[in-house]
Design a protein around this motif. Structure first.
Motif, PDB file in Angstrom:
ATOM      1  N   HIS A  80       0.809  -1.220   0.000  1.00  0.00           N
ATOM      2  CA  HIS A  80       0.000   0.000   0.000  1.00  0.00           C
ATOM      3  C   HIS A  80       0.842   1.268   0.000  1.00  0.00           C
ATOM      4  O   HIS A  80       0.349   2.338  -0.329  1.00  0.00           O
ATOM      5  N   ASN A  81       2.120   1.150   0.347  1.00  0.00           N
ATOM      6  CA  ASN A  81       3.008   2.299   0.165  1.00  0.00           C
ATOM      7  C   ASN A  81       3.058   2.640  -1.333  1.00  0.00           C
ATOM      8  O   ASN A  81       2.984   3.809  -1.718  1.00  0.00           O
ATOM      9  N   ASP A  95      -0.222   4.335  -2.271  1.00  0.00           N
ATOM     10  CA  ASP A  95      -0.168   5.780  -1.966  1.00  0.00           C
ATOM     11  C   ASP A  95       0.548   6.527  -3.085  1.00  0.00           C
ATOM     12  O   ASP A  95       0.092   7.576  -3.559  1.00  0.00           O
ATOM     13  N   LYS A 126      -0.302  -5.828  -4.409  1.00  0.00           N
ATOM     14  CA  LYS A 126      -1.553  -5.955  -3.662  1.00  0.00           C
ATOM     15  C   LYS A 126      -2.695  -5.437  -4.544  1.00  0.00           C
ATOM     16  O   LYS A 126      -2.490  -4.524  -5.364  1.00  0.00           O
ATOM     17  N   GLY A 155       6.793   0.817   2.846  1.00  0.00           N
ATOM     18  CA  GLY A 155       6.498   1.608   4.041  1.00  0.00           C
ATOM     19  C   GLY A 155       6.743   0.752   5.261  1.00  0.00           C
ATOM     20  O   GLY A 155       7.766   0.064   5.340  1.00  0.00           O
ATOM     21  N   PHE A 156       5.770   0.730   6.159  1.00  0.00           N
ATOM     22  CA  PHE A 156       5.998  -0.037   7.393  1.00  0.00           C
ATOM     23  C   PHE A 156       5.814  -1.539   7.200  1.00  0.00           C
ATOM     24  O   PHE A 156       5.942  -2.307   8.143  1.00  0.00           O
ATOM     25  N   GLY A 157       5.550  -1.960   5.968  1.00  0.00           N
ATOM     26  CA  GLY A 157       5.387  -3.390   5.705  1.00  0.00           C
ATOM     27  C   GLY A 157       6.685  -4.098   5.336  1.00  0.00           C
ATOM     28  O   GLY A 157       6.677  -5.308   5.114  1.00  0.00           O
ATOM     29  N   ARG A 217      11.952  -7.784   5.445  1.00  0.00           N
ATOM     30  CA  ARG A 217      13.237  -8.479   5.379  1.00  0.00           C
ATOM     31  C   ARG A 217      14.196  -7.652   4.537  1.00  0.00           C
ATOM     32  O   ARG A 217      13.782  -6.671   3.922  1.00  0.00           O
ATOM     33  N   ASP A 261       5.927   7.844   3.877  1.00  0.00           N
ATOM     34  CA  ASP A 261       5.904   7.167   5.180  1.00  0.00           C
ATOM     35  C   ASP A 261       7.294   6.993   5.781  1.00  0.00           C
ATOM     36  O   ASP A 261       7.536   7.430   6.890  1.00  0.00           O
TER      37      ASP A 261
HETATM   38  N1  LIG Z   1      -0.814   3.836   8.386  1.00  0.00           N
HETATM   39  C1  LIG Z   1      -1.948   3.739   7.772  1.00  0.00           C
HETATM   40  O1  LIG Z   1      -2.942   3.629   8.402  1.00  0.00           O
HETATM   41  C2  LIG Z   1      -1.975   3.787   6.333  1.00  0.00           C
HETATM   42  C3  LIG Z   1      -0.938   3.281   5.584  1.00  0.00           C
HETATM   43  N2  LIG Z   1      -0.902   3.329   4.259  1.00  0.00           N
HETATM   44  C4  LIG Z   1       0.288   3.003   3.546  1.00  0.00           C
HETATM   45  O2  LIG Z   1       0.478   1.620   3.601  1.00  0.00           O
HETATM   46  C5  LIG Z   1       1.801   1.311   3.935  1.00  0.00           C
HETATM   47  C6  LIG Z   1       1.878  -0.045   4.505  1.00  0.00           C
HETATM   48  O3  LIG Z   1       1.368  -0.875   3.511  1.00  0.00           O
HETATM   49  P1  LIG Z   1       1.686  -2.432   3.431  1.00  0.00           P
HETATM   50  O4  LIG Z   1       1.043  -2.914   2.224  1.00  0.00           O
HETATM   51  O5  LIG Z   1       1.303  -3.061   4.684  1.00  0.00           O
HETATM   52  O6  LIG Z   1       3.267  -2.480   3.352  1.00  0.00           O
HETATM   53  P2  LIG Z   1       4.329  -1.923   2.297  1.00  0.00           P
HETATM   54  O7  LIG Z   1       3.729  -1.061   1.280  1.00  0.00           O
HETATM   55  O8  LIG Z   1       5.395  -1.346   3.121  1.00  0.00           O
HETATM   56  O9  LIG Z   1       4.894  -3.184   1.531  1.00  0.00           O
HETATM   57  C7  LIG Z   1       4.663  -4.473   1.959  1.00  0.00           C
HETATM   58  C8  LIG Z   1       4.776  -5.413   0.770  1.00  0.00           C
HETATM   59  O10 LIG Z   1       6.105  -5.626   0.434  1.00  0.00           O
HETATM   60  C9  LIG Z   1       6.450  -7.013   0.598  1.00  0.00           C
HETATM   61  N3  LIG Z   1       7.819  -7.028   1.128  1.00  0.00           N
HETATM   62  C10 LIG Z   1       8.187  -6.810   2.396  1.00  0.00           C
HETATM   63  N4  LIG Z   1       9.524  -6.845   2.501  1.00  0.00           N
HETATM   64  C11 LIG Z   1      10.007  -7.085   1.255  1.00  0.00           C
HETATM   65  C12 LIG Z   1      11.320  -7.235   0.712  1.00  0.00           C
HETATM   66  N5  LIG Z   1      12.409  -7.135   1.475  1.00  0.00           N
HETATM   67  N6  LIG Z   1      11.461  -7.452  -0.598  1.00  0.00           N
HETATM   68  C13 LIG Z   1      10.376  -7.547  -1.396  1.00  0.00           C
HETATM   69  N7  LIG Z   1       9.096  -7.439  -0.934  1.00  0.00           N
HETATM   70  C14 LIG Z   1       8.928  -7.208   0.361  1.00  0.00           C
HETATM   71  C15 LIG Z   1       5.402  -7.561   1.525  1.00  0.00           C
HETATM   72  O11 LIG Z   1       5.244  -8.930   1.321  1.00  0.00           O
HETATM   73  C16 LIG Z   1       4.177  -6.753   1.129  1.00  0.00           C
HETATM   74  O12 LIG Z   1       3.573  -7.265  -0.007  1.00  0.00           O
HETATM   75  C17 LIG Z   1       2.212   2.425   4.840  1.00  0.00           C
HETATM   76  O13 LIG Z   1       3.605   2.548   4.966  1.00  0.00           O
HETATM   77  C18 LIG Z   1       1.560   3.607   4.142  1.00  0.00           C
HETATM   78  O14 LIG Z   1       2.372   4.098   3.107  1.00  0.00           O
HETATM   79  C19 LIG Z   1      -2.189   3.655   3.586  1.00  0.00           C
HETATM   80  O15 LIG Z   1      -2.119   3.946   2.280  1.00  0.00           O
HETATM   81  C20 LIG Z   1      -2.889   4.761   4.325  1.00  0.00           C
HETATM   82  C21 LIG Z   1      -3.176   4.362   5.691  1.00  0.00           C
END
Ligand SMILES: NC(=O)C1=CN([C@@H]2O[C@H](COP(=O)(O)OP(=O)(O)OC[C@H]3O[C@@H](n4cnc5c(N)ncnc54)[C@H](O)[C@@H]3O)[C@@H](O)[C@H]2O)[C@H](O)CC1
Ligand SMILES: [K+]
Length: 534
Positions: A87-88, A91, A116, A152-154, A157, A181
């Motif tokens: 979701h990063n 955004d 996603k 982002g916070f997801g 690794r 983020d």
């Molecule tokens: N805080 C809030 O309420 C809101 C947050 N928003 C945004 O969403 C992200 C968090 O989103 P999320 O999908 O949980 O995580 P990421 O976008 O950071 O990515 C996770 C994604 O990446 C894969 N992954 C993890 N580590 C690796 C790696 N080393 N190599 C490759 N892939 C990796 C993992 O499996 C996931 O698929 C937050 O930061 C905000 O920007 C909302 O938009 C608004 C509300």
């Protein structure tokens, strides 16, 4: 009553806490899609507001390049959007769409094949608008600005190739990068670099401050950091943080509320605290003066300073208002024995601050003050001597308040068994405090203070101008003075320690603004303490 904004600006969360807060918001009915629209809309607006001149890293961009103006000419400003799988990335794609409609020339770098659902939909729509999308770094056109929505916070690794080397190449371009983020590649809690990370010029932290923003190792990646408040209900924050020991940013409002201002109209000097400083040696006379000047700025009612006899006249000339206690000294010029005035013993004081410039030859003095029942601050050689005594075992035997003010080296000597000092400073200071029962202030670019219950205060801004001999002595005096004044008040000790550290940093920031980062010697710093409040 603090207003919402003030309360939100104090909160610091971990990735896990942020996820739980977010879950509550979604469970209450807020659609994920709507929240992403809202957040990314705010980011897009901020990007258009930030004047190019505030962008430090824009080496390749002449200052008058209108790459961020509200309505750029067609072909004017080129913005590259870096999109990750989560979701990063979602955004970032909403930002891409908004900037596209505002007339920016947009391209998208989307190197992941699996996205996603929501992110994938936004990518599809961006494509339908004719925004070019590239999968490999080699294909990317030039740009004037990059928006980092890779992770982002997801991030879970270490980053690996090809994305890791893509990030390294993007960092090499002399183009400003705005991270959404947090800079992709940073661990949200420890601020560690997971393989590699984006070096951002600007970071928009979403909703609540994440812990990484206050970890020293993350600072060079964050650039200028800003909180984008998207109206997270305080009730959800409270529900998730509940009884967990809090991590809080100390703000100007909290610091000012903790200071002993205004004074009661009717008072006298002993009611405004009596501080004893124990400091200095023939070798380190200046440290005693600086500690005294720090204490002076605190406004403490009465200041006594115990120094070796041979330093007495020097101290009198610099601090005429203080009672200078000349003590018998060792052959090396350290304090050999505390010789307090008649009818005075260590329990006569509201606080004692002990350590700057003592040398290790003053070991018996430190042992004596540790046994006293007076609130005690230990710094510098006071800490080195405590480390030799065995910090945790010694402190556990002490009943009254103890405050320790180590820098990283002193911290490691004091707490060799606290594992996290390099990896996670916030966790390290928290463990040191819980294990020792002391309030521990760990100095650094982002000073952190923990109490024995595990609550942490973080000083959110400072200046490298303070990385200078004597600046810690000033803090010890200032803190001692505030602690002595608070003796009769019900203020948590860690609040006072955090206030002193905040005040010290603010004085450094102000002095550096007026005199450059090279112009903040410790004496000058003492002259800016009062100025920083007015
Ligand atoms: N805080 C809030 O309420 C809101 C947050 N928003 C945004 O969403 C992200 C968090 O989103 P999320 O999908 O949980 O995580 P990421 O976008 O950071 O990515 C996770 C994604 O990446 C894969 N992954 C993890 N580590 C690796 C790696 N080393 N190599 C490759 N892939 C990796 C993992 O499996 C996931 O698929 C937050 O930061 C905000 O920007 C909302 O938009 C608004 C509300
Ligand atoms: K990011």
């Amino acid at each position: 009553m603090q207003n919402r904004q003030e309360k939100i600006s104090q909160v610091v969360v971990t990735a896990g806490q942020m996820r739980d807060i977010e879950k509550r918001i979604f469970a209450a009915g807020m659609p994920v899609v709507a929240l992403m629209e809202k957040v990314a809309g705010l980011i897009a607006r901020r990007i258009q507001e930030i004047p190019p001149t505030s962008v430090k890293k824009a080496y390749s961009v002449p200052l008058n390049t209108p790459f961020l103006r509200e309505s750029p000419q067609a072909g004017g400003s080129r913005v590259g959007i870096l999109v990750g799988p989560g979701h990063n990335g979602g955004d970032a794609l909403v930002v891409a769409r908004e900037l596209h409609f505002r007339g920016y020339e947009i391209w998208i770098y989307s190197p992941f094949s699996k996205l996603k659902e929501l992110t994938s939909q936004h990518l599809q729509y961006a494509q339908s608008l004719g925004i070019p999308i590239y999968q490999t770094i080699e294909q990317l056109p030039d740009s004037d600005l990059l928006i980092d929505g890779l992770f982002g916070f997801g991030l879970e690794r270490n980053l690996t190739d090809p994305i890791a080397s893509a990030i390294n190449q993007l960092n090499e371009l002399s183009v400003p990068i705005y991270s959404i983020d947090l800079p992709s590649g940073l661990h949200t809690d420890t601020g560690e670099v997971l393989g590699t990370a984006i070096r951002a010029t600007y970071t928009f932290c979403l909703g609540l401050w994440k812990l990484a923003f206050f970890q020293d190792q993350a600072l060079e990646y964050l650039g200028k950091a800003e909180l984008i408040d998207f109206d997270i209900p305080l009730a959800d924050v409270e529900a998730v943080l509940k009884d967990a020991p809090r991590i809080k940013r100390i703000t100007r409002a909290t610091a000012l509320a903790t200071l002993p201002l205004p004074r009661p109209p009717v008072t006298h000097k002993y009611k405004e605290g009596h501080l004893l400083l124990i400091c200095g040696s023939r070798r380190y006379a200046g440290g005693a003066i600086l500690t005294g000047l720090g204490a002076r700025a605190s406004g403490v009612g009465m200041l006594s300073i115990a120094v070796p006899e041979s330093l007495k006249s020097l101290l009198v000339s610099h601090l005429p208002e203080a009672l200078i206690v000349g003590c018998p000294e060792t052959e090396t010029g350290a304090i050999a024995q505390l010789q307090l005035p008649e009818n005075t013993d260590l329990s006569s004081f509201n606080a004692i601050a002990c350590g700057p410039g003592l040398t290790r030859d003053a070991t018996p003095i430190v042992q004596e003050v540790i046994k006293s029942d007076c609130p005690l601050i230990l710094d510098a050689d006071g800490l080195n001597i405590l480390a030799q005594m065995g910090a945790i075992a010694t402190l556990k035997k002490r009943q009254p308040v103890t405050v320790l003010t180590p820098h990283t080296g002193e911290f490691q000597r004091l707490f060799p068994d606290v594992p996290d000092a390099k990896h996670d400073r916030v966790q390290a200071v928290r463990e040191a405090a819980t294990q020792s029962g002391a309030v521990v202030l760990l100095k650094g670019a982002r000073t952190a203070i923990a109490n024995p219950q595990g609550a942490v205060w973080i000083v959110p801004e400072s200046t490298p101008a303070l990385a200078r001999g004597g600046s810690g002595d000033v803090l010890t005096g200032l803190l001692g003075g505030l602690l002595a004044q608070a003796a009769t008040k019900q203020i948590p000790v860690e609040d006072i320690v955090a206030t002193a550290a905040w005040w010290h940093s603010q004085a450094g920031i102000l002095a550096a603004q007026e005199r450059t980062e090279l112009g903040v010697d410790a004496f000058t710093l003492t002259q800016y303490l009062i100025k920083a409040l007015t």
